[in-house]
Design a protein around this motif. Structure first.
Motif, PDB file in Angstrom:
ATOM      1  N   LYS A 128      -4.107   0.066 -49.505  1.00 45.53           N
ATOM      2  CA  LYS A 128      -3.057  -0.795 -50.055  1.00 45.53           C
ATOM      3  C   LYS A 128      -3.403  -2.277 -49.877  1.00 45.53           C
ATOM      4  N   ALA A 129      -4.164  -2.588 -48.798  1.00 45.01           N
ATOM      5  CA  ALA A 129      -4.542  -3.987 -48.539  1.00 45.01           C
ATOM      6  C   ALA A 129      -5.740  -4.431 -49.382  1.00 45.01           C
ATOM      7  N   ASP A 130      -6.358  -3.478 -50.093  1.00 43.44           N
ATOM      8  CA  ASP A 130      -7.513  -3.786 -50.950  1.00 43.44           C
ATOM      9  C   ASP A 130      -7.004  -4.342 -52.283  1.00 43.44           C
ATOM     10  N   LYS A 131      -7.260  -5.616 -52.534  1.00 43.11           N
ATOM     11  CA  LYS A 131      -6.732  -6.279 -53.735  1.00 43.11           C
ATOM     12  C   LYS A 131      -7.359  -5.770 -55.031  1.00 43.11           C
ATOM     13  N   ASN A 132      -8.449  -5.030 -54.899  1.00 43.65           N
ATOM     14  CA  ASN A 132      -9.135  -4.525 -56.096  1.00 43.65           C
ATOM     15  C   ASN A 132      -8.622  -3.154 -56.546  1.00 43.65           C
ATOM     16  N   THR A 179     -14.192  -0.483 -51.419  1.00 40.11           N
ATOM     17  CA  THR A 179     -13.281  -0.362 -52.562  1.00 40.11           C
ATOM     18  C   THR A 179     -13.575   0.914 -53.347  1.00 40.11           C
TER      19      THR A 179
END
Length: 449
Positions: free
Chosen positions: A355-359, A313
């Motif tokens: 983009k797939a990193d929710k953070n 992240t």
């Protein structure tokens, strides 16, 4: 007690000084060793090669070394391009073409000789480097950096240096030739279409098109030789020069893609792939396989099935901040990430992963994506100020999983691993083995009787 403490302090001081002296001596030995190796680099020419270089220097009117040859390549390309355009519009350029031809012949000889010396130098100074796994420009750059820094790279530093050279190689070659950064083949094709359309728009008034120029061997352009059509002829000439430059860039790109893909997939039949397919495959493998090691079919299929997340992240934030213009590339510590951010195709894969990193902050992602698309447009078309109706053709937003699954179909994998020929070879080996066993059985049966 005080005396013992003083003695211990003095002893520790002496030990520390001894270690420092030892380290300094080791550094000095390494420095001397590096300098000797780099000095030997200048002695890698045989007596006959030095003689040939002196002759070629006179013919080319330049000093023969890596820097000057690169500049000469560019100058000769531009000269030849201009002469060919003159020929197309009907001017007598036979004398100039003869001069260009002689210069090309001498330059080819000089390039071959320099590349022979470069290979010899790499073998002597970098015996662990597989010379066949690197393109000629990459090998030249390694020797250039060895000379400029007066240092022979080793271990992890050598691996990092080679990876960085490879990441920069394509753009370095293209900028040296055209002074224009390379983005992608898609953008290059769009630019080519723009220049062809320019020519078609001019020729349409007399009922001709771009294809008619070659078909008529340029004769139709003689209709534009008068002062009345000087503006139209200038547009045609400038567009033809750009089209020739684009074709030269394609050759450079194809050479780079072929070397890298040939290293990772040594059994592949790359001639069966289009240049666009090569580019997409190239982007995928340098993203997921930064060391450019050979990939087995099962290894590739595992990556396609479940693409690994390459960055944390923190690194996603750093990469997006760079793309958004908030930080410099030098502020990023992960060297693979810095290489990924230099290529348009791999940048898109990185954005898809981030983009797939929710953070991740959605606003940062949006800012980075928008700025990257604008920068790609600016880089590719900063010279073409009249393209008001041009619409950017960038890589579509996609996740690494979508990209890999869409790209690596059964057909592509079959080409990369040459499965058809491997299958045929396997059948031949089975048939040969069965025939051998049959002969042995017959021979044994004959003896038993």
């Amino acid at each position: 007690m005080t005396g013992n403490r003083d003695e211990r302090a003095e002893f520790n001081k002496l030990v520390l000084e001894n270690r420092q002296h030892k380290a300094e001596l080791e550094n000095l030995d390494e420095k001397i060793n590096n300098e000797l190796k780099v000095k030997q680099l200048k002695n890698f020419y045989s007596f006959n090669e030095k003689k040939v270089i002196a002759e070629l220097s006179k013919e080319l009117h330049t000093f023969i070394d890596l820097e000057h040859l690169e500049e000469k390549n560019k100058m000769l390309f531009n000269w030849k391009n201009s002469v060919l355009i003159k020929q197309i519009v009907g001017k007598d350029v036979s004398e100039e073409l003869n001069k260009v031809s002689r210069q090309e012949f001498s330059l080819d000889n000089a390039n071959r000789l320099i590349d022979k010396v470069v290979d010899r130098s790499i073998k002597a100074m970098y015996p662990t480097v597989d010379s066949n796994a690197f393109s000629i420009p990459e090998k030249r750059q390694l020797i250039r950096e060895t000379e400029s820094e007066n240092k022979v790279f080793t271990g992890a530093e050598l691996d990092d240096r080679l990876s960085m050279i490879r990441a920069d190689s394509l753009n370095r070659q293209i900028v040296a030739l055209t002074k224009r950064p390379f983005t992608s083949l898609t953008m290059l094709s769009k630019q080519e279409k723009y220049h062809i359309d320019n020519i078609n728009n001019v020729l349409a008034y007399q009922g001709y098109s771009y294809e008619n120029i070659e078909m008529s061997h340029g004769k139709i352009l003689r209709n534009y030789e008068s002062e009345e059509f000087s503006k139209e002829l200038d547009i045609i000439q400038r567009s033809l020069k750009q089209i020739n430059s684009i074709e030269e860039v394609r050759k450079i790109v194809e050479q780079q893609y072929s070397v890298v893909l040939g290293t990772i997939f040594p059994d592949s039949e790359l001639n069966k792939l289009s240049l666009v397919e090569k580019e997409k495959t190239y982007n995928a493998v340098i993203y997921f396989n930064p060391t450019i090691k050979k990939l087995t079919q099962s290894e590739l299929e595992n990556i396609v099935k479940e693409p690994p997340i390459l960055f944390s992240t923190k690194e996603h934030n750093q990469g997006l901040s760079y793309l958004a213009g908030r930080i410099r590339l030098e502020d990023i510590n992960n060297k693979h990430l810095t290489r990924v951010l230099k290529f348009e195709g791999t940048k898109k894969l990185f954005i898809g992963e981030a983009k797939a990193d929710k953070n991740i902050d959605p606003e940062l992602l949006k800012e980075a994506t928008n700025r990257n698309d604008k920068q790609s447009y600016k880089n590719e078309f900063y010279r073409d100020k009249n393209m008001e109706n041009y619409q950017s053709v960038a890589y579509s937003d996609t996740s690494p999983a979508e990209y890999m699954n869409r790209l690596f179909s059964g057909v592509l994998i079959s080409v990369l691993y040459n499965n058809e020929n491997q299958h045929k070879k396997g059948l031949e080996e089975v048939e040969w083995d069965m025939e051998r066993k049959h002969r042995e059985h017959t021979k044994t049966g004959g003896l038993s009787r």
